[in-house]
Structure formats: C-alpha cells, structure tokens
Write a protein that holds these residues in place. Structure first.
Motif, PDB file in Angstrom:
ATOM      1  N   ALA A  73     -54.546 -25.044   1.393  1.00 14.27           N
ATOM      2  CA  ALA A  73     -54.855 -26.162   2.291  1.00 14.27           C
ATOM      3  C   ALA A  73     -53.750 -27.209   2.233  1.00 14.27           C
ATOM      4  N   PHE A  74     -53.281 -27.631   3.403  1.00  9.90           N
ATOM      5  CA  PHE A  74     -52.310 -28.720   3.466  1.00  9.90           C
ATOM      6  C   PHE A  74     -53.042 -30.033   3.184  1.00  9.90           C
ATOM      7  N   PRO A  75     -52.421 -30.934   2.437  1.00 10.43           N
ATOM      8  CA  PRO A  75     -53.045 -32.238   2.183  1.00 10.43           C
ATOM      9  C   PRO A  75     -53.207 -33.044   3.466  1.00 10.43           C
ATOM     10  N   ASP A  76     -54.199 -33.927   3.467  1.00  7.01           N
ATOM     11  CA  ASP A  76     -54.364 -34.848   4.588  1.00  7.01           C
ATOM     12  C   ASP A  76     -53.092 -35.668   4.747  1.00  7.01           C
ATOM     13  N   GLY A  77     -52.723 -35.922   5.977  1.00  6.93           N
ATOM     14  CA  GLY A  77     -51.571 -36.758   6.256  1.00  6.93           C
ATOM     15  C   GLY A  77     -50.253 -36.018   6.391  1.00  6.93           C
ATOM     16  N   TRP A  78     -50.246 -34.705   6.115  1.00  5.57           N
ATOM     17  CA  TRP A  78     -49.000 -33.959   6.286  1.00  5.57           C
ATOM     18  C   TRP A  78     -48.632 -33.898   7.761  1.00  5.57           C
ATOM     19  N   LYS A  79     -47.343 -33.809   8.001  1.00  6.49           N
ATOM     20  CA  LYS A  79     -46.802 -33.723   9.352  1.00  6.49           C
ATOM     21  C   LYS A  79     -45.859 -32.531   9.430  1.00  6.49           C
ATOM     22  N   ALA A  80     -45.331 -32.279  10.607  1.00  4.79           N
ATOM     23  CA  ALA A  80     -44.373 -31.187  10.801  1.00  4.79           C
ATOM     24  C   ALA A  80     -43.296 -31.629  11.772  1.00  4.79           C
ATOM     25  N   VAL A  81     -42.101 -31.052  11.577  1.00  9.63           N
ATOM     26  CA  VAL A  81     -40.995 -31.254  12.507  1.00  9.63           C
ATOM     27  C   VAL A  81     -40.199 -29.953  12.532  1.00  9.63           C
ATOM     28  N   PHE A  82     -39.617 -29.677  13.666  1.00  8.75           N
ATOM     29  CA  PHE A  82     -38.827 -28.465  13.851  1.00  8.75           C
ATOM     30  C   PHE A  82     -37.430 -28.865  14.311  1.00  8.75           C
ATOM     31  N   PRO A  83     -36.561 -29.252  13.366  1.00  8.91           N
ATOM     32  CA  PRO A  83     -35.256 -29.795  13.742  1.00  8.91           C
ATOM     33  C   PRO A  83     -34.284 -28.771  14.316  1.00  8.91           C
ATOM     34  N   LEU A  84     -34.537 -27.491  14.113  1.00  9.43           N
ATOM     35  CA  LEU A  84     -33.714 -26.423  14.693  1.00  9.43           C
ATOM     36  C   LEU A  84     -32.226 -26.634  14.444  1.00  9.43           C
ATOM     37  N   GLU A  85     -31.862 -26.703  13.174  1.00  9.01           N
ATOM     38  CA  GLU A  85     -30.470 -26.909  12.799  1.00  9.01           C
ATOM     39  C   GLU A  85     -29.686 -25.601  12.733  1.00  9.01           C
ATOM     40  N   GLY A  86     -30.246 -24.530  13.239  1.00 10.52           N
ATOM     41  CA  GLY A  86     -29.550 -23.257  13.213  1.00 10.52           C
ATOM     42  C   GLY A  86     -29.758 -22.511  11.916  1.00 10.52           C
ATOM     43  N   ASP A  87     -29.011 -21.438  11.726  1.00  8.57           N
ATOM     44  CA  ASP A  87     -29.181 -20.585  10.560  1.00  8.57           C
ATOM     45  C   ASP A  87     -28.748 -21.246   9.262  1.00  8.57           C
ATOM     46  N   GLN A  88     -27.983 -22.330   9.314  1.00  3.06           N
ATOM     47  CA  GLN A  88     -27.457 -22.953   8.105  1.00  3.06           C
ATOM     48  C   GLN A  88     -28.195 -24.227   7.702  1.00  3.06           C
ATOM     49  N   GLY A  89     -29.263 -24.567   8.370  1.00  2.96           N
ATOM     50  CA  GLY A  89     -29.992 -25.787   8.038  1.00  2.96           C
ATOM     51  C   GLY A  89     -31.489 -25.557   8.064  1.00  2.96           C
ATOM     52  N   HIS A  90     -32.228 -26.650   8.242  1.00  7.97           N
ATOM     53  CA  HIS A  90     -33.686 -26.567   8.283  1.00  7.97           C
ATOM     54  C   HIS A  90     -34.154 -26.235   9.698  1.00  7.97           C
ATOM     55  N   GLN A  91     -35.037 -25.265   9.787  1.00  6.61           N
ATOM     56  CA  GLN A  91     -35.645 -24.950  11.072  1.00  6.61           C
ATOM     57  C   GLN A  91     -37.049 -25.532  11.193  1.00  6.61           C
ATOM     58  N   ALA A  92     -37.665 -25.874  10.043  1.00  4.61           N
ATOM     59  CA  ALA A  92     -38.998 -26.475  10.049  1.00  4.61           C
ATOM     60  C   ALA A  92     -39.203 -27.220   8.740  1.00  4.61           C
ATOM     61  N   VAL A  93     -39.932 -28.334   8.834  1.00  2.02           N
ATOM     62  CA  VAL A  93     -40.296 -29.106   7.647  1.00  2.02           C
ATOM     63  C   VAL A  93     -41.757 -29.503   7.794  1.00  2.02           C
ATOM     64  N   PHE A  94     -42.561 -29.205   6.775  1.00  2.23           N
ATOM     65  CA  PHE A  94     -43.965 -29.595   6.712  1.00  2.23           C
ATOM     66  C   PHE A  94     -44.136 -30.402   5.434  1.00  2.23           C
ATOM     67  N   GLY A  95     -44.749 -31.587   5.536  1.00  6.88           N
ATOM     68  CA  GLY A  95     -44.936 -32.360   4.314  1.00  6.88           C
ATOM     69  C   GLY A  95     -45.372 -33.783   4.581  1.00  6.88           C
ATOM     70  N   TYR A  96     -45.223 -34.593   3.567  1.00  7.65           N
ATOM     71  CA  TYR A  96     -45.624 -35.993   3.652  1.00  7.65           C
ATOM     72  C   TYR A  96     -44.714 -36.714   4.663  1.00  7.65           C
ATOM     73  N   PRO A  97     -45.184 -37.821   5.232  1.00  5.20           N
ATOM     74  CA  PRO A  97     -44.480 -38.449   6.351  1.00  5.20           C
ATOM     75  C   PRO A  97     -42.995 -38.739   6.118  1.00  5.20           C
ATOM     76  N   GLU A  98     -42.614 -39.274   4.963  1.00  5.93           N
ATOM     77  CA  GLU A  98     -41.202 -39.605   4.739  1.00  5.93           C
ATOM     78  C   GLU A  98     -40.320 -38.367   4.758  1.00  5.93           C
ATOM     79  N   LEU A  99     -40.835 -37.263   4.234  1.00  6.18           N
ATOM     80  CA  LEU A  99     -40.074 -36.017   4.220  1.00  6.18           C
ATOM     81  C   LEU A  99     -39.811 -35.519   5.637  1.00  6.18           C
TER      82      LEU A  99
END
Length: 127
Positions: A73-99
């Motif tokens: 279970a994901f904790p309450d308040g988690w968010k997601a973003v899909f920055p799509l930085e290509g194969d060499q970076g982050h394609q998705a981030v799930f976590g607390y708001p600052e992250l």
C-alpha cells in the motif's frame, strides 16, 4: 509501503540491464530479513529502484530486486510524476510531495544537503 530485504550484495542480483548499476563486489548497507519502509519508487534508466533509509540511517536508492513486498500500500499523500527523461534518467517518480514536486530534492538527498535531509527525516517520522 514496506519491503523486506532478501539480498545485500551485487553477487545476489542478476546482471544489471536497467536502473542502478552494480558489480558482483557491491555490498549494499541493508540487512537480509529486515523490513524497510519505502519512501519513494522510481523508474530510473528503465529499471525500478526504491528509496529507503538504509542501515547507515541515510536515504538511498537501491535496486528493487534486493527486496520483496511485505505491504504494497502506498502511504497517504504520495504523488506521481512522469518526467520522461529518456533512457538515462527518471521516467517515473512515486513518493512524498517534495520528492515528486522538486526535481532537485533527490539529488540534494544524495549529496547529503542539510535541508533535504531534514525534509526526509520529518516526512519519515510522519509515516
């Protein structure tokens, strides 16, 4: 989210194809059999990594293959973003708001910047 450590060395993992790279000699500061609270899940270089507070008490990202899910279970308040930085970076981030909201927060954690560490410690205390 809670995960149990099932491996602590690069020799215990399949050869890295995606995500964080390691060698057979890599030793991760986690303890087999111990449970770790997950503070972020990231798709990095097409591999899945998790942000945990390791045995040194520091926030670090590790290959998900070091762990098995105890409570998915994901904790309450988690968010997601899909920055799509290509194969060499982050394609998705799930976590607390600052992250998720601050592109520099993870880098600041990795560089052990005081303000980022305080945000992490405060957030971890609330979960």
């Amino acid at each position: 989210m809670l995960m149990r450590c099932v491996a602590d060395s690069g020799a215990d993992l399949p050869p890295p194809r995606f995500g964080l790279y390691h060698s057979e000699q890599t030793r991760f500061p986690v303890t087999v059999g111990q449970d770790y609270r997950v503070h972020g899940v990231l798709v990095y270089r097409r591999g899945l990594i998790v942000l945990v507070r390791d045995d040194d008490g520091l926030p670090n990202t590790y290959p998900v293959e070091l762990f098995e899910v105890v409570d998915g279970a994901f904790p309450d308040g988690w968010k997601a973003v899909f920055p799509l930085e290509g194969d060499q970076g982050h394609q998705a981030v799930f976590g607390y708001p600052e992250l998720v909201d601050n592109d520099e927060h993870l880098t600041a954690l990795q560089e052990r910047e005081g303000a980022a560490l305080r945000v992490f410690v405060d957030m971890a205390a609330e979960e």
